[in-house]
Scaffold this active site. Structure first.
Site, PDB file in Angstrom:
ATOM      1  N   GLU A  89       0.828  -1.211   0.000  1.00 12.67           N
ATOM      2  CA  GLU A  89       0.000   0.000   0.000  1.00 12.67           C
ATOM      3  C   GLU A  89       0.857   1.254   0.000  1.00 12.67           C
ATOM      4  O   GLU A  89       1.983   1.248   0.474  1.00 12.67           O
ATOM      5  CB  GLU A  89      -0.822   0.060   1.294  1.00 12.67           C
ATOM      6  N   CYS A 113       5.012  -5.294  16.253  1.00 17.01           N
ATOM      7  CA  CYS A 113       4.433  -4.342  17.205  1.00 17.01           C
ATOM      8  C   CYS A 113       2.973  -4.731  17.457  1.00 17.01           C
ATOM      9  O   CYS A 113       2.223  -5.011  16.512  1.00 17.01           O
ATOM     10  CB  CYS A 113       4.531  -2.916  16.666  1.00 17.01           C
ATOM     11  N   GLY A 156       6.145  -2.291   6.570  1.00 12.28           N
ATOM     12  CA  GLY A 156       7.530  -2.739   6.607  1.00 12.28           C
ATOM     13  C   GLY A 156       8.412  -1.906   7.513  1.00 12.28           C
ATOM     14  O   GLY A 156       8.041  -0.825   7.958  1.00 12.28           O
ATOM     15  N   CYS A 330      -2.085   1.928   8.269  1.00 10.08           N
ATOM     16  CA  CYS A 330      -1.311   1.127   7.329  1.00 10.08           C
ATOM     17  C   CYS A 330      -1.584  -0.346   7.530  1.00 10.08           C
ATOM     18  O   CYS A 330      -1.776  -0.825   8.623  1.00 10.08           O
ATOM     19  CB  CYS A 330       0.179   1.438   7.410  1.00 10.08           C
TER      20      CYS A 330
HETATM   21  N1  SAH Z   1       8.412   0.076  10.768  1.00  7.43           N
HETATM   22  C1  SAH Z   1       8.529   1.506  10.746  1.00  7.43           C
HETATM   23  C2  SAH Z   1       7.655   2.188   9.730  1.00  7.43           C
HETATM   24  C3  SAH Z   1       6.248   1.677   9.544  1.00  7.43           C
HETATM   25  S1  SAH Z   1       5.099   1.972  10.856  1.00  7.43           S
HETATM   26  C4  SAH Z   1       8.298   2.075  12.142  1.00  7.43           C
HETATM   27  O1  SAH Z   1       8.043   1.301  13.049  1.00  7.43           O
HETATM   28  O2  SAH Z   1       8.427   3.274  12.327  1.00  7.43           O
HETATM   29  C5  SAH Z   1       4.786   3.694  10.785  1.00  7.43           C
HETATM   30  C6  SAH Z   1       4.272   4.298  12.070  1.00  7.43           C
HETATM   31  O3  SAH Z   1       2.873   4.030  12.277  1.00  7.43           O
HETATM   32  C7  SAH Z   1       4.957   3.770  13.311  1.00  7.43           C
HETATM   33  O4  SAH Z   1       5.202   4.823  14.200  1.00  7.43           O
HETATM   34  C8  SAH Z   1       3.920   2.822  13.856  1.00  7.43           C
HETATM   35  O5  SAH Z   1       4.156   2.548  15.191  1.00  7.43           O
HETATM   36  C9  SAH Z   1       2.662   3.593  13.587  1.00  7.43           C
HETATM   37  N2  SAH Z   1       1.426   2.807  13.629  1.00  7.43           N
HETATM   38  C10 SAH Z   1       1.266   1.491  13.398  1.00  7.43           C
HETATM   39  N3  SAH Z   1      -0.040   1.146  13.519  1.00  7.43           N
HETATM   40  C11 SAH Z   1      -0.720   2.277  13.795  1.00  7.43           C
HETATM   41  C12 SAH Z   1      -2.089   2.574  14.022  1.00  7.43           C
HETATM   42  N4  SAH Z   1      -3.011   1.642  13.950  1.00  7.43           N
HETATM   43  N5  SAH Z   1      -2.426   3.859  14.288  1.00  7.43           N
HETATM   44  C13 SAH Z   1      -1.483   4.834  14.315  1.00  7.43           C
HETATM   45  N6  SAH Z   1      -0.173   4.612  14.108  1.00  7.43           N
HETATM   46  C14 SAH Z   1       0.212   3.348  13.858  1.00  7.43           C
END
Ligand code: SAH
Length: 339
Positions: A89, A113, A156, A330
């Site tokens: 995406e 996470c 990713g 995402c």
């Molecule tokens: N792996 C990298 C980049 C992708 S995630 C990272 O961890 O930074 C991008 C960001 O979106 C990260 O800060 C992640 O913790 C956050 N994120 C993931 N799921 C989310 C959600 N449901 N709502 C808001 N932020 C989210």
């Protein structure tokens, strides 16, 4: 065969020298692709047919394919199918200062996470540089926009795909390429410490954002397994080093999870970690997903957290929300597709 959209200008120059041509041909190819937006080698009319034929033998120009699009006024979200039928995406957002794009760097993610939709589906493979470049080219064409900033914050962990991400950055930053300035490129990482050190010596000084999300190891390890490998102390040392070497400000991302990490005490504890450092905290309202154990903090709580950080002398912003109506959290489109 490598894809033409994933080759740096320098490597393309080497290629031309290697086949007995002038290296200036590389600039011409870059101009066709990135300035004139012509993606078919046959149409590179200032390059002789025999050289074009050779190019065609050595480079593939296949494209990722848009298979679904969701949009509201300011946001368009795209689902792409890759050559091996995997899905990724990207999201494009219209700001008052320009157009930004959030791209994916891997198919799935292994960081696990707990609150994140992308990590539900394990990493299948890394994206190649061309697949990142093409997210931009395809969306610019489809949406009729020119992108002014790029965040690698989609599906990713970019620093788990370091070499291809660096190649991608070099291509889009090139003066003959898409010309995205280093200050308009952001890499977001969950905190792969050794790679943060590596990134600090990159000649292109991009923005670094760290997904922090918790003020102590106990909570952070629960939310983000990577913290069991690299503790907060090690991560902050790496951030300090990055700050020292690059003189850039680092963004600390903090997703606001109701009753998990959003108390006043948590804000104070977070502030104490960063006293005197050139960072700013970006508070992210949680996009609710199928992880039902997590909910978004109320507006009030987010503001209380914000005020506390301010009082403690920390620069802080609250992320403007885009696309909550269109599953822009995402991994959501891909997640549905893979069910
Ligand atoms: N792996 C990298 C980049 C992708 S995630 C990272 O961890 O930074 C991008 C960001 O979106 C990260 O800060 C992640 O913790 C956050 N994120 C993931 N799921 C989310 C959600 N449901 N709502 C808001 N932020 C989210």
């Amino acid at each position: 065969m490598s894809n033409l959209f994933g080759i740096t200008k320098k490597d393309l120059e080497e290629y031309f020298l290697g086949i007995g041509q002038k290296k200036f041909k590389a600039t011409q190819v870059y101009e066709w692709i990135y300035q004139k937006r012509v993606f078919s080698i046959d149409l590179f009319s200032n390059i002789k047919k025999e050289v074009r034929d050779q190019l065609k033998q050595n480079f593939d120009t296949s494209f990722i394919e848009i298979v679904e699009k969701q949009e509201d006024e300011l946001t368009k979200k795209y689902l792409f199918r890759l050559h091996d039928h995997e899905f990724i995406e990207a999201v494009v957002m219209m700001h008052d200062y320009g157009v930004s794009i959030c791209i994916s760097s891997q198919v799935g993610c292994n960081m696990g996470c707990k609150f994140c939709e992308s990590g539900r589906l394990k990493k299948v493979r890394n994206l190649e540089a061309y697949e990142m470049v093409e997210q931009i080219l395809a969306i610019e064409k489809d949406a009729g926009v020119r992108i002014s900033s790029v965040v690698i914050m989609g599906i990713g962990e970019p620093l788990d795909n370091y070499d291809e991400v660096v190649r991608f950055i070099s291509i889009i930053n090139d003066a003959k390429g898409i010309q995205i300035g280093a200050r308009h490129i952001t890499v977001s990482t969950c905190g792969l410490v050794p790679k943060i050190y590596e990134l600090s010596s990159l000649p292109i000084q991009i923005n670094l954002a760290i997904s922090f999300h918790a003020p102590n190891d106990e909570l952070r390890s629960k939310l983000m397994p990577v913290n069991k490998v690299y503790s907060i102390k090690e991560l902050i040392e790496a951030i300090s080093y990055y700050l020292q070497v690059t003189s850039r400000r680092v963004t600390i991302e903090y997703v606001m999870l109701n009753n998990v990490n959003d108390s006043v005490e948590a804000a104070k504890e977070l502030a104490s970690l960063f006293k005197g450092m050139n960072i700013y905290v970006n508070l992210i309202p949680y996009n609710e997903t199928n992880h039902l154990e997590f909910a978004r903090s109320s507006k009030n709580k987010i503001h209380r957290f914000y005020d506390t950080l301010k009082q403690e002398g920390i620069n802080v912003t609250i992320r403007k929300e885009f696309g909550t109506n269109i599953d822009a959290a995402c991994g959501q489109l891909r997640g549905r597709r893979n069910k």
